[in-house]
Scaffold this motif. Sequence first.
Motif, short mmCIF file in Angstrom:
data_model
loop_
_atom_site.label_atom_id
_atom_site.label_comp_id
_atom_site.label_asym_id
_atom_site.label_seq_id
_atom_site.Cartn_x
_atom_site.Cartn_y
_atom_site.Cartn_z
N THR A 41 83.93 68.93 55.79
CA THR A 41 83.30 67.63 55.68
C THR A 41 83.76 66.71 56.79
OG1 THR A 41 83.20 67.84 53.27
CG2 THR A 41 82.94 65.63 54.18
N ASP A 171 73.73 54.10 52.40
CA ASP A 171 73.44 55.54 52.40
C ASP A 171 73.54 56.14 53.80
OD1 ASP A 171 72.99 55.43 49.66
OD2 ASP A 171 70.84 55.05 49.91
N ARG A 173 75.40 58.54 56.59
CA ARG A 173 76.18 59.77 56.61
C ARG A 173 76.31 60.29 58.04
NH1 ARG A 173 74.43 64.00 52.97
NH2 ARG A 173 73.16 62.53 51.81
N SER A 206 79.01 64.46 56.00
CA SER A 206 79.97 63.57 55.37
C SER A 206 79.44 63.04 54.05
CB SER A 206 80.28 62.39 56.29
OG SER A 206 79.19 61.50 56.34
N GLU A 207 80.30 62.42 53.30
CA GLU A 207 79.88 61.70 52.10
C GLU A 207 79.13 60.43 52.52
OE1 GLU A 207 80.30 62.82 49.10
OE2 GLU A 207 81.59 64.53 49.60
#
Length: 220
Positions: A41, A171, A173, A206-207
Amino acid sequence: MFNSLNRIQNTFGFFTTVAFVLASFIALSDFVTPRAPSAGTIVPESVQVVKGRPHYYSSKKEEYAIVKFSLDASLESLFTWNTKQVFVYVTVEWPEPGADNVTNSAVIWDQIITSPSADHLSNLSPVALRKLKRSAEGKSIDPSRGKLKIKNQKPKYQITHPTGKLAEAEDVRLRLHYSVQPWFGILTFDQESDIGLWKAFKGGVSELFKLPALKKKTTT
C-alpha cells in the motif's frame, strides 16, 4: 540473368524477412515468461495545499497540492531478456465534484528503470552510470532491478486543477502504475486481469484520504 541491383534487392529482402521472423520469435517469448508484479500500500506521508504559482511559467496564482509518499514494490518479474526499460509512475486520483463517473488524475512522481543491456540509455551522471554498469556485469537480468523501497519521497510534480481550487477535495488516493518497453514487441501497461503466465498487478493503491484546507502564510 540478374544484374547487381537485383541481387542486392534479393539479399536485402531475404535479410529483412529473417530479421522480421527472428524479432517475432523474440516478441512472442515474452508470453511464456511469468510476470507477477506486486506492491504494498502506498502511504501518503505529508499532504499540503498551498496557494501560489506551482510552476515558474504559471501566469496566475492557484491552489496546488504537495504530496509526499512511501511505497514498497516488487516489479523485478517485469524484467526479461527482452525488456529494454520499465517506466514507473505514481498518480493522485480523486472524483470530480458534481460530475458522475469523472475522475481527476495527475502524475506526481516517475522513474525509468533500465535493464542491464540498456544502461547506456540512462540519464545518469558518469559516476552513477559506471557504478550501475559495474553492478550489472555478467548479468543478463539483474534480480535487484524493479525493487522499489521509497520512504518519504518528495513529489516531482505538483497537483493542480483547471478551476484553481483543490483544497479539501475528498476520496483522494495514490496509485502506482508501470509500463514495460521491450526491445521487440508491444508496449504493456498496468494489467488488471490474468493473461496466461502474466498475473494481474496486485496492490499499489493507497487508502482514501482528504486533502487538507488551504495552508495560509503567516505575516509579521
